[in-house]
Design a protein around this motif. Structure first.
Motif, PDB file in Angstrom:
ATOM      1  N   ILE A  11     117.784  20.990 -23.654  1.00 14.83           N
ATOM      2  CA  ILE A  11     119.012  21.738 -23.946  1.00 14.83           C
ATOM      3  C   ILE A  11     119.857  22.049 -22.693  1.00 14.83           C
ATOM      4  O   ILE A  11     121.052  21.760 -22.687  1.00 14.83           O
ATOM      5  CB  ILE A  11     118.717  23.033 -24.750  1.00 14.83           C
ATOM      6  CG1 ILE A  11     118.198  22.682 -26.151  1.00 14.83           C
ATOM      7  CG2 ILE A  11     119.979  23.895 -24.885  1.00 14.83           C
ATOM      8  CD1 ILE A  11     117.781  23.896 -26.985  1.00 14.83           C
ATOM      9  N   ILE A  55     124.194  20.008 -30.381  1.00 18.99           N
ATOM     10  CA  ILE A  55     122.820  20.350 -29.990  1.00 18.99           C
ATOM     11  C   ILE A  55     121.972  20.669 -31.228  1.00 18.99           C
ATOM     12  O   ILE A  55     120.856  20.162 -31.372  1.00 18.99           O
ATOM     13  CB  ILE A  55     122.816  21.532 -28.993  1.00 18.99           C
ATOM     14  CG1 ILE A  55     123.415  21.070 -27.661  1.00 18.99           C
ATOM     15  CG2 ILE A  55     121.401  22.081 -28.796  1.00 18.99           C
ATOM     16  CD1 ILE A  55     123.579  22.168 -26.630  1.00 18.99           C
ATOM     17  N   CYS A 105     123.439  27.806 -21.664  1.00 20.44           N
ATOM     18  CA  CYS A 105     122.787  27.727 -22.974  1.00 20.44           C
ATOM     19  C   CYS A 105     122.056  28.998 -23.407  1.00 20.44           C
ATOM     20  O   CYS A 105     121.567  29.052 -24.526  1.00 20.44           O
ATOM     21  CB  CYS A 105     121.840  26.542 -23.007  1.00 20.44           C
ATOM     22  SG  CYS A 105     120.485  26.719 -21.824  1.00 20.44           S
ATOM     23  N   TRP A 127     123.555  20.629 -22.505  1.00 17.09           N
ATOM     24  CA  TRP A 127     124.616  21.642 -22.544  1.00 17.09           C
ATOM     25  C   TRP A 127     125.571  21.464 -21.356  1.00 17.09           C
ATOM     26  O   TRP A 127     126.795  21.357 -21.525  1.00 17.09           O
ATOM     27  CB  TRP A 127     123.955  23.022 -22.520  1.00 17.09           C
ATOM     28  CG  TRP A 127     124.865  24.200 -22.570  1.00 17.09           C
ATOM     29  CD1 TRP A 127     125.697  24.645 -21.578  1.00 17.09           C
ATOM     30  CD2 TRP A 127     125.033  25.113 -23.662  1.00 17.09           C
ATOM     31  NE1 TRP A 127     126.356  25.777 -21.969  1.00 17.09           N
ATOM     32  CE2 TRP A 127     125.960  26.085 -23.250  1.00 17.09           C
ATOM     33  CE3 TRP A 127     124.468  25.204 -24.942  1.00 17.09           C
ATOM     34  CZ2 TRP A 127     126.356  27.144 -24.073  1.00 17.09           C
ATOM     35  CZ3 TRP A 127     124.863  26.269 -25.756  1.00 17.09           C
ATOM     36  CH2 TRP A 127     125.798  27.215 -25.329  1.00 17.09           C
TER      37      TRP A 127
END
Ligand code: ZN
Length: 500
Positions: free
Chosen positions: A379, A365, A402, A383
């Protein structure tokens, strides 16, 4: 100025920078341990003042001139030359930061922390998202003015593992994916060892009484340190003769306090082993990198305190403390239970094998954000998909996904990989130590940690920052980072536990 006067001026300048830094560490430690809630606002201001003063003192152009002169001085000893070379490197790096950037970074991250906290409590990524977007923009700017040779992310990695390249890290994680992931998947499919006794009631005072004995057994010196309760365990140094740890307790789980105490004491032993006094404030007195720091804490936590010889030696003592919880438990049961491998959502609770999947996901990431391949809004999805792919579990919400780590709210990008590197370095220390320290297991079983601490002191601690990680590994173990040491360790240990 005469040469040795110049070096003395350099030393005394860095002594002042260190004084300010250590004073700030005390304020920060107090903030996280004993400070009453209402002290928060002014404490923040006081810490900001000290850190600004320290920064200004360090980047003083006159100090830069002094470093230029000293860097050409052939009369200095090898150690003095190393100190000057490393300070100059720090100086030139810090000089690259525009003043406006430093201010904005401090302001944005100060605002981001409470937003992250609220987002995590309320399980609402959108509360943190705008602040994180700003932080990622700042980090991308930072890579531009710091500069890099290969990949922009390397400019940020430099703070945590100097010289580490994305190519090297990708290569390590390729091996992790190819060898470690299938190995832990095989284990996860097998019946779990008994472990219910770890979540019985373990009273706070008795937990610490046992952990304190074990921390002393490692060689942590309470005349030069102490332990206090804090919401998050950490280790901090205030100067020679004062290296402290903090602890945290869950009365209904044996693991969190015990293994965190050993972990932090491992960090503490590294700091205590550095030449803090003779090289006060100089690079030779400083830890090499976060990755090497983690190689110490994780060595003690996983390679030693989760080993069979360790519990052969210490389980009887633990049982005496908690007879009602452990009457029906054997040393072997206990050893297997503290090495339970199972996929989990929370990184800090993960076992030492699946842990590296958590780190790999964060690495992917960070790298993609810095490259611009993904955006902050992507994200949560990114994730959750990776957790499903690598660990077979999907976080039910972002708080357990996350939003779980504090790092990004501080602007720490490039930190996560050091957790994995530290574990792999630790395996390499162990495999060399086994060859060089006769009767290592027997010594651990007797509770005599002196031979292994001596090895770490001589091979790792004493060098401070004078070597690079690559040089340190080579000098101590005869080769650069070699992931196969970790896999061999994992195969041997878990092969026995799970009969595979
Ligand atoms: Zn640590």
């Amino acid at each position: 100025m005469k040469n040795n006067t110049r070096y003395q001026a350099y030393r005394s300048h860095l002594q002042k920078v260190a004084d300010l830094g250590f004073a700030n560490a005390i304020l920060s430690w107090d903030q996280q341990t004993y400070m009453p809630k209402n002290g928060a606002v002014f404490r923040g201001q006081q810490m900001a003042t000290l850190s600004t003063l320290g920064h200004e003192l360090f980047v003083d152009p006159k100090f830069g001139d002094l470093l230029d002169e000293l860097s050409k001085d052939e009369s200095l000893s090898a150690e003095e030359k190393d100190n000057v070379r490393l300070t100059r490197k720090d100086y030139l790096r810090k000089k690259k930061y525009p003043h406006a950037f430093v201010e904005e970074h401090a302001r944005v991250t100060a605002d981001a922390f409470p937003l992250w906290h609220e987002a995590r409590v309320k399980n609402q990524f959108s509360l943190f998202e705008p602040a994180l977007k700003k932080i990622v923009e700042l980090k991308r700017q930072e890579t531009q003015f710091l500069g890099y040779e290969g990949h922009p992310y390397e400019a940020l990695l430099e703070d945590y593992e100097p010289g580490l390249t994305v190519k090297e890290m990708d290569h390590v994680f390729d091996d992790v994916k190819k060898e470690l992931f299938p190995f832990f998947k095989k284990i996860i499919a097998l019946p779990k060892p008994k472990h219910d006794f770890l979540t019985r009631h373990y009273p706070k005072a008795k937990q610490w009484a046992f952990a304190e004995k074990m921390v002393k057994q490692m060689g942590y010196d309470f005349q030069s340190g102490r332990a206090d309760y804090a919401p998050h365990p950490f280790c901090t140094t205030f100067g020679p003769g004062d290296v402290r740890i903090t602890i945290w307790v869950d009365e209904n789980h044996f693991n969190p306090m015990f293994f965190a105490a050993v972990h932090e004491a491992g960090h503490g032993l590294y700091e205590m082993g550095l030449p803090l006094e003779s090289q006060y404030g100089l690079p030779a007195s400083q830890a090499l990198s976060m990755a090497v720091h983690e190689s110490q804490s994780r060595f003690w936590e996983n390679k030693i305190a989760r080993s069979l010889p360790y519990w052969k030696g210490n389980f009887a003592e633990l049982k005496r403390e908690f007879p009602e919880n452990l009457n029906d438990v054997t040393t072997d049961d206990f050893f297997k239970a503290v090495n339970l491998v199972e996929p989990s959502l929370i990184r800090v609770e993960a076992d030492e094998l699946t842990y590296h999947a958590h780190i790999y996901i964060r690495y992917l990431i960070e790298k993609a954000l810095i490259e611009g391949q993904i955006q902050v809004a992507d994200i949560p999805r990114f994730w959750n998909e990776r957790y499903e792919e690598f660990l077979g579990i999907r976080p039910p919400n972002d708080s357990d996904g996350c939003l779980q780590d504090v790092h990004w709210s501080y602007g720490s990008f490039g930190y996560f990989p050091t957790y994995s590197l530290g574990s792999f370095y630790a395996a390499q220390w162990l495999s060399t130590m086994k060859k060089e320290v006769p009767g290592l297991d027997a010594s651990i079983e007797r509770g005599n940690m002196a031979p292994l601490l001596k090895w770490l002191r001589e091979k790792v601690h004493v060098h401070g920052r004078r070597l690079t990680s690559g040089e340190l590994l080579k000098q101590a173990t005869g080769e650069g980072l070699n992931f196969s040491h970790f896999m061999n360790y994992a195969r041997e240990k878990y092969g026995k536990i799970y009969s595979i």
